[in-house]
Each structure stands twice: as structure tokens, then as C-alpha cells.
Design a protein around this motif. Structure first.
Motif, mmCIF file in Angstrom:
data_model
loop_
_atom_site.group_PDB
_atom_site.id
_atom_site.type_symbol
_atom_site.label_atom_id
_atom_site.label_comp_id
_atom_site.label_asym_id
_atom_site.label_seq_id
_atom_site.Cartn_x
_atom_site.Cartn_y
_atom_site.Cartn_z
ATOM 1 N N PRO A 222 8.724 2.971 -3.909
ATOM 2 C CA PRO A 222 7.487 2.184 -3.885
ATOM 3 C C PRO A 222 7.227 1.605 -2.508
ATOM 4 O O PRO A 222 8.134 1.475 -1.673
ATOM 5 C CB PRO A 222 7.781 1.068 -4.895
ATOM 6 N N MET A 223 5.984 1.255 -2.271
ATOM 7 C CA MET A 223 5.631 0.562 -1.036
ATOM 8 C C MET A 223 6.131 -0.883 -1.112
ATOM 9 O O MET A 223 6.414 -1.409 -2.184
ATOM 10 C CB MET A 223 4.130 0.636 -0.809
ATOM 11 N N SER A 224 6.238 -1.507 0.037
ATOM 12 C CA SER A 224 6.929 -2.791 0.113
ATOM 13 C C SER A 224 6.231 -3.905 -0.657
ATOM 14 O O SER A 224 6.892 -4.815 -1.170
ATOM 15 C CB SER A 224 7.110 -3.199 1.577
ATOM 16 N N PHE A 225 4.896 -3.865 -0.780
ATOM 17 C CA PHE A 225 4.230 -4.938 -1.515
ATOM 18 C C PHE A 225 4.587 -4.890 -3.000
ATOM 19 O O PHE A 225 4.551 -5.909 -3.689
ATOM 20 C CB PHE A 225 2.715 -4.907 -1.297
ATOM 21 N N VAL A 226 4.946 -3.708 -3.496
ATOM 22 C CA VAL A 226 5.413 -3.583 -4.878
ATOM 23 C C VAL A 226 6.735 -4.329 -5.049
ATOM 24 O O VAL A 226 6.925 -5.087 -6.015
ATOM 25 C CB VAL A 226 5.576 -2.093 -5.250
#
Length: 349
Positions: A222-226
Motif C-alpha cells: 500500500p501507499m504510505s497514507f494507507v
């Protein structure tokens, strides 16, 4: 050779038992006066650990990576983690630490909170793995590590030319395989697992992630904001109050250094995103080199080359095996490959 876990154990004891005494002797003011937090887990765990540090800069947040085989025993590992106020761990199997996996850790250290790894397949439904039974929880490597294309593997095992394999990467094939309609199943799988197994409700978070567009680099990255949103949920789960912070300002896209699987254009179009066929190779030395990418023909050629080094019996994947065993599916894919090839439908970028 010491692994990251072994080195982190040594560092942890130095921080816990030695540095406070030195600070008291020298009069140095300790910077980290908040809770001690340990994060144990797979490739996603660093992103969670970093996000927790952003949420509470006063905290000591240490990351223990369960990827390689550590020399340390489970006894030493559990004793080390006992010094932390909070311990969060992914599920991990026996072998990474000598003497057990995450279930053994939780038995030895009941305060351990097992938390979910984020998996979501709707953006990358063609991504599969080929298990390597000769390695500990290992996989057959291709041009972009453990990530393989189910369609590409099918084409190789059916003996298709590279050109015919390329012709399979079109919307009519994706539609026939159900690749365009995986959102509901992927969402249900993620939400049900997080809620039922780990006691974490991610329904509101998933809605927010989807509003931001694509939120995965692959089915398991996942991307970091997830991971930031997941970190907030874990803080709340143990009674820690996450502070308000603009995470975008401090964001580190750690998993972007690894392999990135593309979102095929017809699938991306389904979700209002921009797609392509650019496969990114891993690059964990980004300070010294910008890394490299493969377009679709290059990726398929590299896959074929890597597969040729293995016996066909070692190139097994349950989904591809099922396609090959089913005459209707296999025949349909072969027909679409021929029709697309004749029509000149040969995507590259």
C-alpha cells in the motif's frame, strides 16, 4: 551475519538499559520521553512504525523486520519486546526467529497486538506468485522479484510466442478473466479480514483511500497514507491519542523503492485512473542510482528468459493451473490471443 532483527535487538537493549544511565551521568536530556513502541512485521511494518513516530515524536518507535532468518531465539526476542510499552506485530511464520512465529510470541507476550497487513487486488488482478518449495516461505524470482503476471505465465506454459503473449494484454482478455470486476470482492476480503481476525474496522478508511484514487503499488504494497491511517487505528485500539498532523508533509514513500506492478489501462480506466504497462524494478539504493523500468514486451521477454531456467513443474500457480486444466478457459484465451494479434492489438507502454 546479523539480520535487521538481530541488530535491532542489540540497539534496543542499548537504548533501554545503557543510554538512560549515560544521560543521567552526563546530564543530557533524553529526547524520547514518551511510550516505547515496537513494530514487528513484513515490508509494510516500517511504514506503520514511521507513521507512529509522526503521530507521537516523543515516542521511541523501533521496527523489527520479519523478512530474513534471524540468529536470535524467540526467548531473547520476547524478552526484548517485553521492555516496550506497546508491541504490534503482523502474523509471521516459524523460521524468521528461531523458536516460533507470531503465535508463539503472543503466547510468551500476551500484550502483543496482532494487526493486519493490507492486501487489495482490484488494481492489480493479474499479479500472482510462484512458490519455491526449496526456500523458507520463498518464491520463484522473475524480472521484478516475486511478482509475476498470470497471463504471462499462462502464455509461457502454453508455448505461445512473445508476440502472442503480448496480444493477450487487452481489454477483451481482462474482461473474460473477470479482471474488470474485482473491486467488491477485494474490498470485502480486506474489510472482513481486518474486522473478523484483527478487530480493526477499516470501512471508513477504505472509502477515503478510494476517493484519493489508486492506493496500492501492488496487491501487497500500500501507499504510505494507507499505513498512516492504519497506524491511527492501532493507536486508538490501545488508548493512545494520535495527534493531528499533516502526514503528507512528512510522508516517506518507502515501498515505492521496491517493485511496482502497473495498473493495466483498461483496469485503470474502470477506476478513473491513468494506467500503463511500465513495470518498475526494485531500487533500494535510490541515493546512488535512479533504477530501471521495463515496458510490456521487455517484461514478457525477461519473464520467458527466467522461466526457461526452471522445469515447467516448478512454475506452478493455482490460478494458472486452473486455466490450463479448463478447456473452455484455455481455448478462449488462445482464440483471443490469435484475434488480437491479427488485429494488431499489441500494447507496449
Amino acid at each position: 551475519m546479523l539480520t535487521q532483527v538481530d541488530r535491532q535487538i542489540l540497539k534496543s537493549w542499548r537504548q533501554y538499559a545503557i543510554e538512560p544511565k549515560i544521560a543521567k551521568f552526563t546530564g543530557r536530556v533524553m529526547r524520547n520521553t514518551g511510550p516505547r513502541i515496537a513494530l514487528v512485521g513484513n515490508c509494510q511494518s516500517f511504514g506503520v512504525a514511521y507513521a507512529m513516530k509522526v503521530l507521537d515524536p516523543s515516542a521511541t518507535v523501533d521496527h523489527f523486520s520479519m523478512i530474513a532468518r534471524a540468529r536470535s531465539t524467540m526467548g531473547l526476542f520476547a524478552k526484548t519486546l517485553e521492555t516496550y510499552d506497546y508491541v504490534f506485530s503482523h502474523d509471521f511464520l516459524d523460521g524468521h526467529v528461531r523458536g516460533g512465529g507470531s503465535e508463539e510470541l503472543r503466547q510468551r507476550l500476551p500484550k502483543t497486538i496482532i494487526f493486519p497487513a493490507i492486501g487489495f487486488a482490484a488494481f492489480h488482478p493479474d499479479l500472482v506468485y510462484i512458490h519455491d518449495p526449496t526456500r523458507l516461505h520463498g518464491f520463484v524470482a522473475g524480472p521484478i522479484g516475486a511478482y509475476h503476471s498470470a497471463i504471462g505465465l499462462f502464455a509461457y506454459r502454453k508455448g505461445l510466442s512473445l508476440e502472442m503473449a503480448n496480444a493477450l494484454f487487452n481489454e477483451n482478455v481482462f474482461d473474460a478473466l473477470g479482471y474488470l470486476d474485482m473491486w467488491n470482492d477485494a474490498s470485502r476480503e480486506l474489510l472482513d479480514a481486518a474486522r473478523d481476525r484483527y478487530g480493526v474496522d477499516l470501512s471508513a478508511e477504505l472509502m477515503n483511500w478510494s476517493r484519493r484514487g489508486v492506493f496500492m503499488y501492488s496487491t501487497v504494497h500500500p501507499m504510505s497514507f494507507v499505513l498512516f491511517d492504519l497506524s491511527k487505528k492501532l493507536f486508538e485500539k490501545v488508548g493512545l491519542k494520535p495527534r493531528a498532523v499533516n502526514f503528507n508533509y512528512y510522508d516517506i514513500h518507502d515501498l515505492a523503492r521496491s517493485e511496482i506492478f502497473p495498473i493495466y489501462p483498461p483496469i485503470a480506466k474502470r477506476y478513473g485512473a491513468q494506467g500503463g504497462y511500465m513495470f518498475k524494478l526494485q531500487n533500494h539504493h535510490i541515493s546512488t542510482t535512479v533504477g530501471d523500468f521495463l515496458n510490456l514486451p521487455q517484461f514478457l521477454a525477461s519473464c520467458y528468459k527466467s522461466y526457461s531456467a526452471h522445469d515447467l513443474s516448478k512454475l506452478s500457480n493455482a490460478r494458472v493451473d486452473a486455466w490450463l486444466a479448463d478447456e473452455a478457459t484455455s481455448g478462449l484465451l488462445m482464440r483471443l490471443a490469435r484475434e488480437n494479434f491479427v488485429a494488431g492489438l499489441m500494447p507496449t507502454l
